[in-house]
Design a protein around this motif. Structure first.
Motif, PDB file in Angstrom:
ATOM      1  N   ALA A 196       0.718  -1.196  -0.006  1.00 26.87           N
ATOM      2  CA  ALA A 196      -0.034  -0.014  -0.052  1.00 26.87           C
ATOM      3  C   ALA A 196       0.881   1.262   0.000  1.00 26.87           C
ATOM      4  CB  ALA A 196      -0.811   0.097   1.251  1.00 26.87           C
ATOM      5  N   SER A 197       0.418   2.346  -0.568  1.00 29.10           N
ATOM      6  CA  SER A 197       1.161   3.579  -0.554  1.00 29.10           C
ATOM      7  C   SER A 197       1.223   4.158   0.571  1.00 29.10           C
ATOM      8  CB  SER A 197       0.400   4.445  -1.455  1.00 29.10           C
ATOM      9  OG  SER A 197      -0.969   4.765  -1.211  1.00 29.10           O
ATOM     10  N   ASN A 198       0.338   3.691   1.683  1.00 26.57           N
ATOM     11  CA  ASN A 198       0.205   4.308   2.786  1.00 26.57           C
ATOM     12  C   ASN A 198       0.307   3.097   3.805  1.00 26.57           C
ATOM     13  OD1 ASN A 198       0.031   7.083   2.272  1.00 26.57           O
ATOM     14  ND2 ASN A 198      -1.937   7.047   2.206  1.00 26.57           N
ATOM     15  N   GLY A 199       1.314   2.716   4.616  1.00 30.91           N
ATOM     16  CA  GLY A 199       1.395   1.868   5.496  1.00 30.91           C
ATOM     17  C   GLY A 199       2.128   0.522   4.858  1.00 30.91           C
ATOM     18  N   GLY A 200       2.456   0.450   3.649  1.00 30.34           N
ATOM     19  CA  GLY A 200       3.414  -0.467   2.815  1.00 30.34           C
ATOM     20  C   GLY A 200       2.631  -1.978   3.021  1.00 30.34           C
ATOM     21  N   LEU A 202       2.237  -4.007   5.417  1.00 31.61           N
ATOM     22  CA  LEU A 202       1.512  -4.643   6.773  1.00 31.61           C
ATOM     23  C   LEU A 202      -0.212  -3.981   6.229  1.00 31.61           C
ATOM     24  CD1 LEU A 202       3.578  -3.566   9.671  1.00 31.61           C
ATOM     25  CD2 LEU A 202       2.990  -6.179   8.740  1.00 31.61           C
ATOM     26  N   ALA A 203      -0.197  -2.793   5.915  1.00 36.49           N
ATOM     27  CA  ALA A 203      -1.310  -2.324   5.500  1.00 36.49           C
ATOM     28  C   ALA A 203      -1.969  -3.101   4.419  1.00 36.49           C
ATOM     29  CB  ALA A 203      -1.332  -0.725   5.035  1.00 36.49           C
ATOM     30  N   ALA A 204      -1.217  -3.445   3.421  1.00 40.63           N
ATOM     31  CA  ALA A 204      -1.764  -4.124   2.317  1.00 40.63           C
ATOM     32  C   ALA A 204      -2.314  -5.416   2.646  1.00 40.63           C
ATOM     33  CB  ALA A 204      -0.844  -4.292   0.970  1.00 40.63           C
ATOM     34  N   PHE A 205      -1.473  -6.377   3.590  1.00 40.78           N
ATOM     35  CA  PHE A 205      -1.649  -7.602   4.200  1.00 40.78           C
ATOM     36  C   PHE A 205      -3.051  -7.440   4.867  1.00 40.78           C
ATOM     37  CE2 PHE A 205      -1.757 -10.578   7.734  1.00 40.78           C
ATOM     38  CZ  PHE A 205      -1.700 -11.700   7.154  1.00 40.78           C
ATOM     39  N   ALA A 206      -3.093  -6.357   5.723  1.00 40.63           N
ATOM     40  CA  ALA A 206      -4.434  -6.270   6.534  1.00 40.63           C
ATOM     41  C   ALA A 206      -5.394  -5.965   5.369  1.00 40.63           C
ATOM     42  CB  ALA A 206      -4.417  -5.245   7.423  1.00 40.63           C
ATOM     43  N   LYS A 207      -5.590  -5.518   4.442  1.00 38.36           N
ATOM     44  CA  LYS A 207      -6.741  -5.260   3.495  1.00 38.36           C
ATOM     45  C   LYS A 207      -6.991  -6.499   2.848  1.00 38.36           C
ATOM     46  CE  LYS A 207      -5.622  -3.770  -0.679  1.00 38.36           C
ATOM     47  NZ  LYS A 207      -5.417  -2.825  -1.716  1.00 38.36           N
ATOM     48  N   PHE A 208      -5.965  -7.218   2.401  1.00 40.28           N
ATOM     49  CA  PHE A 208      -6.310  -8.323   1.571  1.00 40.28           C
ATOM     50  C   PHE A 208      -6.861  -9.381   2.530  1.00 40.28           C
ATOM     51  CE2 PHE A 208      -2.995  -6.990  -1.441  1.00 40.28           C
ATOM     52  CZ  PHE A 208      -3.783  -6.877  -2.466  1.00 40.28           C
ATOM     53  N   ALA A 209      -6.148  -9.641   3.799  1.00 41.08           N
ATOM     54  CA  ALA A 209      -6.665 -10.723   4.672  1.00 41.08           C
ATOM     55  C   ALA A 209      -8.035 -10.455   5.064  1.00 41.08           C
ATOM     56  CB  ALA A 209      -5.641 -10.801   5.582  1.00 41.08           C
ATOM     57  N   GLY A 210      -8.473  -9.162   5.501  1.00 43.76           N
ATOM     58  CA  GLY A 210      -9.831  -8.532   6.037  1.00 43.76           C
ATOM     59  C   GLY A 210     -10.779  -8.963   4.914  1.00 43.76           C
ATOM     60  N   ILE A 211     -10.417  -8.586   3.569  1.00 44.88           N
ATOM     61  CA  ILE A 211     -11.389  -9.004   2.415  1.00 44.88           C
ATOM     62  C   ILE A 211     -11.663 -10.620   2.424  1.00 44.88           C
ATOM     63  CG2 ILE A 211     -12.217  -8.919  -0.097  1.00 44.88           C
ATOM     64  CD1 ILE A 211     -10.501  -6.066   0.333  1.00 44.88           C
ATOM     65  N   PHE A 212     -10.593 -11.343   2.572  1.00 46.48           N
ATOM     66  CA  PHE A 212     -10.572 -12.705   2.451  1.00 46.48           C
ATOM     67  C   PHE A 212     -11.523 -13.240   3.537  1.00 46.48           C
ATOM     68  CE2 PHE A 212      -6.407 -13.192  -0.140  1.00 46.48           C
ATOM     69  CZ  PHE A 212      -7.186 -13.426  -1.321  1.00 46.48           C
ATOM     70  N   ALA A 213     -11.286 -12.754   4.511  1.00 46.31           N
ATOM     71  CA  ALA A 213     -11.938 -13.242   6.144  1.00 46.31           C
ATOM     72  C   ALA A 213     -13.333 -13.548   5.693  1.00 46.31           C
ATOM     73  CB  ALA A 213     -11.479 -12.430   7.177  1.00 46.31           C
ATOM     74  N   VAL A 214     -13.991 -12.562   5.105  1.00 50.53           N
ATOM     75  CA  VAL A 214     -15.575 -12.400   5.331  1.00 50.53           C
ATOM     76  C   VAL A 214     -15.937 -13.616   4.410  1.00 50.53           C
ATOM     77  CG1 VAL A 214     -17.461 -11.320   3.965  1.00 50.53           C
ATOM     78  CG2 VAL A 214     -15.398  -9.904   4.727  1.00 50.53           C
ATOM     79  N   THR A 215     -15.357 -14.208   3.396  1.00 52.18           N
ATOM     80  CA  THR A 215     -15.829 -15.476   2.853  1.00 52.18           C
ATOM     81  C   THR A 215     -14.963 -16.782   3.355  1.00 52.18           C
ATOM     82  OG1 THR A 215     -14.482 -15.075   0.924  1.00 52.18           O
ATOM     83  CG2 THR A 215     -16.740 -14.383   0.898  1.00 52.18           C
TER      84      THR A 215
END
Length: 252
Positions: A196-200, A202-215
């Motif tokens: 991610a442009s902001n957070g690098g 770790l921020a990108a991992f949190a985004k991808f993992a969070g979206i994956f977690a829903v399903t």
């Protein structure tokens, strides 16, 4: 003799049914792991290099099993077909990937993680070439997440619970946590490739993992329950194979 024929018939029927479930509903749209060409070339090459030694080790383990215990070949085919069937069920999740069961927990419990690396690799190659699920350039990354990381976690969880006498809990959690860890690794792979442009990263991992977690969380629970059902079925119709693998408790 009749009992042995009936047992082989049931194992063959399960394997054929699983294979049919893979081919019959196959629709390439929205059905992929990390798709072809999605990863930068450097990261694609890195994951290939990381996965190949594990795959070669798995080939040696698989060859040893088939040579020393040829009576387990049908159970190997069943484990592979089960993985084919579950991993072909795709739910769209985020750009460049999808959520789906993995089916690797059962094979990891039965034969260990190294053998499941080979079976998982065949599953992924088949899907990439014939079903347009995933890709060849990203095969190394998909192999590492679904056929290496997931099976090792599944095997470790099963061994931990089996030693404490909770074998069925071990089977359930092996399949469920192996599934979840596969997607944790996939999220990390995507985050490393696209920080991610902001957070690098770790921020990108949190985004991808969070979206994956829903399903993925409900899918992991469902996969654990289904794997447990198959395990119970194997205890009835594959007792000799489980005894050969020293996985059948005396009371069963």
């Amino acid at each position: 003799m009749r009992r042995q024929y009936s047992r082989h018939l049931h194992l063959s029927a399960m394997a054929v049914l699983s294979a049919y479930l893979v081919v019959a509903p196959a629709r390439p749209a929205q059905a992929m792991h990390i798709m072809e060409g999605f990863l930068p070339l450097g990261w694609a090459a890195f994951w290939w290099a990381a996965s190949l030694p594990c795959f070669i080790w798995g080939l040696r383990s698989l060859t040893q099993i088939t040579q020393e215990k040829p009576e387990l070949k049908l159970l190997l085919a069943l484990a592979g077909a089960f993985g084919f069937a579950l991993s072909a069920l795709k739910i769209p999740s985020v750009t460049g990937s999808s959520s789906h069961p993995t089916g690797v927990g059962l094979g990891a419990v039965l034969f260990g993680p190294s053998v499941m690396t080979v079976l998982g690799g065949l599953i992924l190659a088949f899907q990439a070439v014939l079903l347009a699920h995933g890709g060849l350039t990203t095969l190394g990354a998909n192999l590492f997440s679904m056929a290496i990381a997931g099976p090792w976690v599944a095997y470790g969880v099963y061994r931990l619970f089996d030693r404490s006498g909770a074998q069925k809990w071990g089977v359930f959690l092996a399949a469920a946590l192996g599934n979840l860890f596969t997607y944790a690794v996939t999220a990390l792979q995507l985050a490393l490739a696209f920080p991610a442009s902001n957070g690098g990263v770790l921020a990108a991992f949190a985004k991808f993992a969070g979206i994956f977690a829903v399903t993925q969380i409900p899918l992991a629970i469902s996969e654990g329950l289904l794997t447990l059902l198959v395990w119970n079925w194997l205890q009835v119709y594959a007792t000799e194979e489980l005894q050969t693998l020293k996985l059948l408790r005396a009371k069963a």
